[in-house]
Scaffold this active site. Structure first.
Site, PDB file in Angstrom:
ATOM      1  N   ARG A 205       5.357  39.336   1.717  1.00 27.98           N
ATOM      2  CA  ARG A 205       5.062  39.706   3.107  1.00 27.98           C
ATOM      3  C   ARG A 205       4.527  41.129   3.202  1.00 27.98           C
ATOM      4  O   ARG A 205       3.608  41.404   3.947  1.00 27.98           O
ATOM      5  CB  ARG A 205       6.292  39.520   3.986  1.00 27.98           C
ATOM      6  CG  ARG A 205       6.413  38.095   4.492  1.00 27.98           C
ATOM      7  CD  ARG A 205       7.705  37.881   5.245  1.00 27.98           C
ATOM      8  NE  ARG A 205       8.825  37.706   4.343  1.00 27.98           N
ATOM      9  CZ  ARG A 205       9.241  36.528   3.886  1.00 27.98           C
ATOM     10  NH1 ARG A 205       8.637  35.433   4.268  1.00 27.98           N
ATOM     11  NH2 ARG A 205      10.252  36.436   3.063  1.00 27.98           N
TER      12      ARG A 205
ATOM     13  N   HIS B  87       1.078  34.093  -7.842  1.00 26.40           N
ATOM     14  CA  HIS B  87       0.618  33.797  -6.483  1.00 26.40           C
ATOM     15  C   HIS B  87       0.431  35.119  -5.745  1.00 26.40           C
ATOM     16  O   HIS B  87       1.326  35.942  -5.704  1.00 26.40           O
ATOM     17  CB  HIS B  87       1.650  32.916  -5.771  1.00 26.40           C
ATOM     18  CG  HIS B  87       1.149  32.243  -4.524  1.00 26.40           C
ATOM     19  ND1 HIS B  87       0.565  32.946  -3.484  1.00 26.40           N
ATOM     20  CD2 HIS B  87       1.123  30.938  -4.158  1.00 26.40           C
ATOM     21  CE1 HIS B  87       0.220  32.075  -2.537  1.00 26.40           C
ATOM     22  NE2 HIS B  87       0.539  30.856  -2.911  1.00 26.40           N
TER      23      HIS B  87
ATOM     24  N   TYR C 230       0.821  35.896   0.532  1.00 29.75           N
ATOM     25  CA  TYR C 230       0.073  35.016   1.454  1.00 29.75           C
ATOM     26  C   TYR C 230      -0.325  35.733   2.729  1.00 29.75           C
ATOM     27  O   TYR C 230      -1.028  35.181   3.559  1.00 29.75           O
ATOM     28  CB  TYR C 230       0.835  33.719   1.738  1.00 29.75           C
ATOM     29  CG  TYR C 230       2.274  33.892   2.134  1.00 29.75           C
ATOM     30  CD1 TYR C 230       2.618  34.332   3.400  1.00 29.75           C
ATOM     31  CD2 TYR C 230       3.299  33.590   1.241  1.00 29.75           C
ATOM     32  CE1 TYR C 230       3.940  34.489   3.759  1.00 29.75           C
ATOM     33  CE2 TYR C 230       4.620  33.741   1.594  1.00 29.75           C
ATOM     34  CZ  TYR C 230       4.937  34.194   2.860  1.00 29.75           C
ATOM     35  OH  TYR C 230       6.246  34.350   3.208  1.00 29.75           O
TER      36      TYR C 230
ATOM     37  N   HIS D  69      -4.716  32.252  -1.286  1.00 27.14           N
ATOM     38  CA  HIS D  69      -5.160  31.470  -0.129  1.00 27.14           C
ATOM     39  C   HIS D  69      -6.519  32.013   0.305  1.00 27.14           C
ATOM     40  O   HIS D  69      -6.651  33.229   0.525  1.00 27.14           O
ATOM     41  CB  HIS D  69      -4.156  31.611   1.018  1.00 27.14           C
ATOM     42  CG  HIS D  69      -2.805  31.038   0.719  1.00 27.14           C
ATOM     43  ND1 HIS D  69      -1.759  31.104   1.595  1.00 27.14           N
ATOM     44  CD2 HIS D  69      -2.337  30.366  -0.368  1.00 27.14           C
ATOM     45  CE1 HIS D  69      -0.696  30.503   1.059  1.00 27.14           C
ATOM     46  NE2 HIS D  69      -1.025  30.067  -0.131  1.00 27.14           N
TER      47      HIS D  69
ATOM     48  N   GLU E 139      -6.508  28.035  -3.517  1.00 28.03           N
ATOM     49  CA  GLU E 139      -5.571  26.979  -3.166  1.00 28.03           C
ATOM     50  C   GLU E 139      -6.156  26.106  -2.062  1.00 28.03           C
ATOM     51  O   GLU E 139      -6.756  26.608  -1.108  1.00 28.03           O
ATOM     52  CB  GLU E 139      -4.233  27.597  -2.720  1.00 28.03           C
ATOM     53  CG  GLU E 139      -3.192  26.541  -2.372  1.00 28.03           C
ATOM     54  CD  GLU E 139      -1.775  27.089  -2.250  1.00 28.03           C
ATOM     55  OE1 GLU E 139      -1.554  28.278  -2.540  1.00 28.03           O
ATOM     56  OE2 GLU E 139      -0.899  26.304  -1.851  1.00 28.03           O
TER      57      GLU E 139
ATOM     58  N   ASP F  47      -2.623  21.717  -3.694  1.00 29.23           N
ATOM     59  CA  ASP F  47      -1.275  21.640  -3.139  1.00 29.23           C
ATOM     60  C   ASP F  47      -1.142  20.275  -2.457  1.00 29.23           C
ATOM     61  O   ASP F  47      -1.873  19.976  -1.512  1.00 29.23           O
ATOM     62  CB  ASP F  47      -1.078  22.796  -2.146  1.00 29.23           C
ATOM     63  CG  ASP F  47       0.335  22.891  -1.618  1.00 29.23           C
ATOM     64  OD1 ASP F  47       0.856  21.858  -1.150  1.00 29.23           O
ATOM     65  OD2 ASP F  47       0.914  23.992  -1.669  1.00 29.23           O
TER      66      ASP F  47
ATOM     67  N   HIS G   2      -0.393  20.391   1.251  1.00 28.00           N
ATOM     68  CA  HIS G   2      -1.532  20.876   2.025  1.00 28.00           C
ATOM     69  C   HIS G   2      -2.646  19.835   2.144  1.00 28.00           C
ATOM     70  O   HIS G   2      -3.193  19.644   3.224  1.00 28.00           O
ATOM     71  CB  HIS G   2      -2.120  22.141   1.390  1.00 28.00           C
ATOM     72  CG  HIS G   2      -1.177  23.308   1.384  1.00 28.00           C
ATOM     73  ND1 HIS G   2      -1.508  24.514   0.812  1.00 28.00           N
ATOM     74  CD2 HIS G   2       0.074  23.464   1.881  1.00 28.00           C
ATOM     75  CE1 HIS G   2      -0.492  25.360   0.957  1.00 28.00           C
ATOM     76  NE2 HIS G   2       0.479  24.747   1.589  1.00 28.00           N
TER      77      HIS G   2
ATOM     78  N   HIS H 205       0.283  22.303  -6.987  1.00 28.80           N
ATOM     79  CA  HIS H 205       1.508  22.655  -6.268  1.00 28.80           C
ATOM     80  C   HIS H 205       2.110  21.336  -5.815  1.00 28.80           C
ATOM     81  O   HIS H 205       1.542  20.656  -4.963  1.00 28.80           O
ATOM     82  CB  HIS H 205       1.197  23.529  -5.044  1.00 28.80           C
ATOM     83  CG  HIS H 205       0.971  24.971  -5.363  1.00 28.80           C
ATOM     84  ND1 HIS H 205       0.417  25.846  -4.466  1.00 28.80           N
ATOM     85  CD2 HIS H 205       1.282  25.694  -6.475  1.00 28.80           C
ATOM     86  CE1 HIS H 205       0.375  27.067  -5.027  1.00 28.80           C
ATOM     87  NE2 HIS H 205       0.884  26.987  -6.242  1.00 28.80           N
TER      88      HIS H 205
ATOM     89  N   ASP I 240       1.371  22.268   7.333  1.00 30.99           N
ATOM     90  CA  ASP I 240       1.844  23.083   6.200  1.00 30.99           C
ATOM     91  C   ASP I 240       3.330  23.397   6.271  1.00 30.99           C
ATOM     92  O   ASP I 240       3.728  24.558   6.375  1.00 30.99           O
ATOM     93  CB  ASP I 240       1.019  24.381   6.084  1.00 30.99           C
ATOM     94  CG  ASP I 240       1.338  25.154   4.805  1.00 30.99           C
ATOM     95  OD1 ASP I 240       2.190  24.699   4.007  1.00 30.99           O
ATOM     96  OD2 ASP I 240       0.739  26.226   4.621  1.00 30.99           O
TER      97      ASP I 240
ATOM     98  N   HIS J 162       6.470  22.424   3.816  1.00 32.38           N
ATOM     99  CA  HIS J 162       6.831  21.742   2.572  1.00 32.38           C
ATOM    100  C   HIS J 162       8.179  21.033   2.715  1.00 32.38           C
ATOM    101  O   HIS J 162       9.059  21.512   3.418  1.00 32.38           O
ATOM    102  CB  HIS J 162       6.934  22.739   1.414  1.00 32.38           C
ATOM    103  CG  HIS J 162       5.670  23.503   1.170  1.00 32.38           C
ATOM    104  ND1 HIS J 162       5.501  24.335   0.098  1.00 32.38           N
ATOM    105  CD2 HIS J 162       4.499  23.559   1.854  1.00 32.38           C
ATOM    106  CE1 HIS J 162       4.296  24.882   0.134  1.00 32.38           C
ATOM    107  NE2 HIS J 162       3.667  24.425   1.201  1.00 32.38           N
TER     108      HIS J 162
ATOM    109  N   GLU K 143       7.134  24.023  -5.001  1.00 31.81           N
ATOM    110  CA  GLU K 143       7.320  25.044  -3.951  1.00 31.81           C
ATOM    111  C   GLU K 143       8.084  24.390  -2.814  1.00 31.81           C
ATOM    112  O   GLU K 143       7.739  24.532  -1.643  1.00 31.81           O
ATOM    113  CB  GLU K 143       5.974  25.514  -3.405  1.00 31.81           C
ATOM    114  CG  GLU K 143       4.995  26.052  -4.403  1.00 31.81           C
ATOM    115  CD  GLU K 143       3.660  26.388  -3.741  1.00 31.81           C
ATOM    116  OE1 GLU K 143       3.076  25.505  -3.080  1.00 31.81           O
ATOM    117  OE2 GLU K 143       3.232  27.537  -3.881  1.00 31.81           O
TER     118      GLU K 143
HETATM  119 ZN    ZN Z   1       2.163  25.691   1.957  1.00 28.13          ZN
HETATM  120 FE    FE Z   2       1.053  25.934  -2.334  1.00 25.14          FE
HETATM  121 FE    FE Z   3       0.235  29.107  -1.566  1.00 23.65          FE
END
Ligand code: ZN
Ligand code: FE
Ligand code: FE
Length: 277
Positions: free
Chosen positions: A37, A67, A70, A107, A142, A176, A179, A211, A224, A226, A256
């Protein structure tokens, strides 16, 4: 043997993550390069990396996946936000060379009302600015769910980004499963057709990692969220077909899912139980 791992906390370093990966039955892992973050990164610990490399050397480890945070947005409408994204990705790519030949996933970004075309242009400009001829890291775009103004929710958009990047041999795609289903690719009923579409637009040789997530929302919801493996709208049968698909089965799979470490161990066991040797 399936190559599988989960998203782990990087706070205790690479050796710790590798040990944790093995403890839960995996042979790889994903981690955030820095606070997901905020943007703070720890100093590179050469001793930790040396111990990590020695630990994995006899363990049949698969490629690991870093990764990007995000919150970085390569196609923001604000120049300072794009500059920050460029600075962070550039620094991450250089840091990744401490563990050569790894993957770095990000992303593609949100165009925040500028339109997908503009977003594609800005994100590819950023990639042209950060990729280095000599890097061993493959940078993965991604596949996104297409929520809000996200770009990368279609294979066509990913293709357009990749096509605009000069050093695109340094690029790949991370698919993913949550996604793409949320984005409107029916991997439950039409997995072959979805992969054929990916192949015709991007080329399956560019598909480097999966993913592996179930989804809390129905098909094409652009949400989105998960879900644990087998407990969402994909379901275990579809997951089983995905991990065993001849075009996918040798890729590294990264969980994830909303789990603590014990939950990941159970999911890895479950996935191994449906993986056909
Ligand atoms: Zn996601
Ligand atoms: Fe992902
Ligand atoms: Fe991601």
């Amino acid at each position: 043997m399936i190559n599988i791992g989960a998203h782990l906390s990087a706070s205790k370093g690479f050796l710790n993550m590798a040990k944790q990966a093995v403890a839960i039955g995996g042979n790889t892992f994903q981690f955030f390069t820095r606070n997901p973050r905020g943007f703070a990164a720890k100093d590179i610990d050469k001793k930790d990396i040396a111990e990590y490399l020695s630990f994995i050397s006899d363990k049949n480890f698969a490629v690991i996946l870093a990764h990007a945070p995000y919150t970085l947005n390569p196609c923001s409408d604000k120049e300072n936000v794009r500059e920050l994204a460029q600075m962070i990705m550039s620094d991450d790519i250089k840091r990744m060379e401490n563990i050569p030949h790894s993957y770095y996933n990000f992303h593609p970004g949100s165009h925040v009302g500028q339109g997908a075309e503009k977003g594609i242009e800005l994100t590819s400009n950023l990639l042209n600015a950060v990729l280095l001829k000599g890097q061993t890291t493959t940078v993965l775009l991604e596949t996104m769910s297409g929520k809000g103004s996200e770009i990368g929710g279609t294979f066509q958009e990913l293709k357009e980004i990749i096509d605009r990047v000069e050093l695109n041999e340094k690029l790949g795609v991370c698919l993913d499963t949550c996604h793409v289903y949320d984005a409107g690719y029916d991997i439950v009923n039409e997995l072959d057709a979805v992969l054929a579409e990916f192949d015709s637009l991007i080329g399956l040789d560019k598909l480097k990692a999966i993913h592996l997530n179930d989804t809390k929302n129905p098909f094409s919801s652009h949400k989105d969220r998960h879900e644990k493996i087998g407990e969402g709208y994909l379901g275990l049968d579809a997951i089983k077909r995905i991990v065993n698909h001849p075009k996918l089965r040798n890729l590294p799979f990264f969980l994830e899912t909303p789990n603590e470490i014990e939950g990941y161990a159970k999911e890895i066991e479950l996935i191994k139980s449906v993986y056909e040797a």
